[in-house]
Design a protein around this motif. Structure first.
Motif, short mmCIF file in Angstrom:
data_model
loop_
_atom_site.label_atom_id
_atom_site.label_comp_id
_atom_site.label_asym_id
_atom_site.label_seq_id
_atom_site.Cartn_x
_atom_site.Cartn_y
_atom_site.Cartn_z
N GLU A 43 60.06 36.83 21.36
CA GLU A 43 58.81 36.21 21.79
C GLU A 43 57.78 37.20 22.33
O GLU A 43 56.79 36.79 22.97
N TRP A 46 54.28 36.47 21.09
CA TRP A 46 53.64 35.18 21.36
C TRP A 46 52.34 35.40 22.13
O TRP A 46 52.29 36.18 23.09
N ASP A 284 57.80 24.64 24.27
CA ASP A 284 59.04 25.12 23.68
C ASP A 284 58.92 25.09 22.15
O ASP A 284 58.04 24.43 21.58
N ASP A 285 59.84 25.79 21.50
CA ASP A 285 59.88 25.84 20.05
C ASP A 285 60.97 24.91 19.53
O ASP A 285 62.03 24.78 20.16
N LYS A 288 64.77 25.77 19.23
CA LYS A 288 65.69 25.68 20.37
C LYS A 288 66.84 24.73 20.09
O LYS A 288 67.93 24.88 20.63
N TYR A 295 62.65 29.86 24.73
CA TYR A 295 61.30 30.05 24.19
C TYR A 295 60.23 29.84 25.26
O TYR A 295 59.34 30.67 25.44
N ARG A 299 57.70 32.69 26.87
CA ARG A 299 56.26 32.60 26.60
C ARG A 299 55.46 32.66 27.89
O ARG A 299 54.40 33.30 27.94
#
Length: 495
Positions: A43, A46, A284-285, A288, A295, A299
């Motif tokens: 990440e 990001w 969140d992604d 996950k 995530y 971030r």
């Protein structure tokens, strides 16, 4: 500157609850299952989308319900909602009823609920029958009857999948007004419960950042684990929501004091006094689900790494203070820079999780020795706007850096939030808002906290007014036994 301003139930019942909690926690085969290690560079690329916005911190718990009801009544196009829990109480049915009325006048309503506390809810079946209401259940269990007993077995056989829960709190009306924060829907979140309430917070948001939140909602709404409620719950709905409407009337008749309080707060509800700020949403992604990687946490950390702060003051607010493997790295970095670091969290008595309280006991003294200034919430805290002054739990999830940069969201930044739950939040750049948040969390609440320091012998002591305690305040000595038992399993990464 903030730094300058400044066992009761029956034994068999308690044992059954303890065993059930233990059964629901993964990794109890003898040792904790350590969270997966993120790959190198995880990440680091990001970048958040920072945009202008307007924010308003809702001053009281009862007003948080009132602003929701007012927003629903003013909706003209759509309402999208996501919550972790939605109680079967006066607040819960009032919000559902307002949504039904909105649907009846043509507003499109979508509700996404996590399934952890949903069983065979006839309200949901009734409401979903309206053509303008669409309700979905996130990551549903396979069993709905006989309560927690069979669900615990279901969890153990499918825990890799079922352990991922929807923890986001999202309330969007017409794409014009957003409510985010830590509150779920229920009397205990709005100061209306006569048994226990949460001290929590909510944020009203306006501006173009809502487009980012809407895109995140669509991802989860269309995910294969967001299942239409009529495919999850059994039984037939009543005609024209008659059972729901009957329950609504019965609830009002049985709780006239709560109904009256809701009406009084709404009648006196002021117009929000918005603060202009730069805001950066984070989410969140969906990956996950498969890899359980942090995530959302990374971030937020990536945003902070590139943000030009002086690192002179950090106010951390979390209900569940459990380090996540890296121990106190972030806190230590502030302290090494000469910063004032203040931690707001639950005391042992105010913590609604016995597991968290047990593990936090291990970390309190090391944090104090590092130089962290700790305030622990009093279970007998008093909040005059609440209808009932009952046992209160601390539930605020926020931080403030250098009286300028703030965070509000759903994540507790504990192992479960990092690796298992789906979270969301917002970074807010504004000195005016940072000061308002600090005032809300601590400066206006000093009488509701125990100030924890080290005594002359280097042991923790709790001070509140003229009272000084040398053991966890408002807890019985027998509490040490279950706390020791919880720690015996070494499950801090799974709670």
């Amino acid at each position: 500157m903030i730094a300058m301003k400044l066992f009761a139930s029956k034994l068999p019942q308690a044992l059954w609850l303890l065993l059930l909690q233990l059964w629901l926690i993964p990794g109890l085969s003898g040792c904790s299952s350590a969270p997966p290690e993120p790959p190198e560079g995880f990440e680091l690329n990001w970048q958040g989308q920072t945009v202008p916005g307007e924010v308003f911190l809702i001053p009281t718990a009862p007003q948080s319900l009132a602003y929701r009801l007012e927003a629903i009544d003013q909706a003209t196009e759509f309402i999208d909602i996501t919550y972790f829990t939605w109680n079967h109480d006066v607040s819960g049915i009032y919000v559902y009823h307002a949504l039904l009325q909105a649907a009846q006048r043509g507003v499109k309503v979508r509700v996404l609920l996590d399934d952890l506390l949903v069983f065979n809810d006839r309200w949901l079946k009734d409401l979903d029958q309206h053509p303008n209401m669409d309700i979905r259940i996130f990551n549903p269990f396979d069993v709905r009857h006989t309560g927690w007993f069979t669900r615990a077995f279901n969890f153990q056989f499918r825990k890799k999948a079922l352990n991922h829960r929807m923890h986001q709190k999202y309330f969007n009306v017409d794409g014009e007004l957003l409510i985010i924060g830590g509150r779920n829907i229920g009397d205990d979140y709005f100061g209306l419960s006569d048994s226990a309430n949460f001290f929590d917070l909510d944020l009203l948001v306006r501006g173009e950042s809502l487009r980012q939140f809407e895109a995140n909602f669509e991802l989860f709404w269309r995910h294969e684990e967001s299942v239409p409620v009529d495919q999850v719950l059994s039984g037939e709905p009543s005609e024209q929501q008659s059972l729901f409407l009957e329950d609504f009337q019965e609830m009002k008749d049985e709780h006239p004091d709560v109904v009256r309080a809701i009406a009084e707060v709404r009648a006196a509800l002021p117009e929000p006094d918005y603060i202009s700020a730069l805001v950066t949403p984070a989410f969140d992604d969906m990956e996950k689900f498969e890899d359980s990687l942090p995530y959302f946490r990374r971030r937020i950390e990536q945003f902070l790494l590139t943000y030009p702060t002086q690192h002179k003051e950090l106010l951390i607010s979390t209900p569940y203070m459990i380090p996540n493997g890296d121990e106190f790295t972030a806190t230590q970095a502030f302290l090494e820079n000469g910063a004032d670091v203040i931690l707001l969290t639950n005391s042992a008595a105010s913590n609604d999780s016995g597991f968290v309280a047990a593990y936090y006991d291990k970390y309190r003294k090391p944090l104090l020795e590092m130089g962290v200034d700790i305030y622990e919430y009093d279970s007998e805290a008093v909040h005059p706007p609440y209808l009932h002054q009952a046992t209160t739990y601390y539930h605020n999830k926020a931080f403030v850096i250098d009286d300028w940069l703030s965070y509000i969201g759903s994540s507790n930044f504990d192992p479960r939030s990092d690796h298992l739950n789906f979270e969301m939040g917002m970074m807010i750049e504004s000195q005016e808002f940072a000061e308002a948040l600090s005032e809300y969390l601590l400066l206006s609440q000093l009488d509701n906290f125990w100030h924890v320091t080290l005594d002359e012998e280097g042991n923790p002591q709790w001070e509140k007014g003229q009272v000084i305690e040398h053991t966890n305040p408002r807890t019985a000595p027998i509490r040490a036994l279950p706390a020791w038992f919880y720690r015996l399993f070494n499950i801090q990464h799974d709670i």
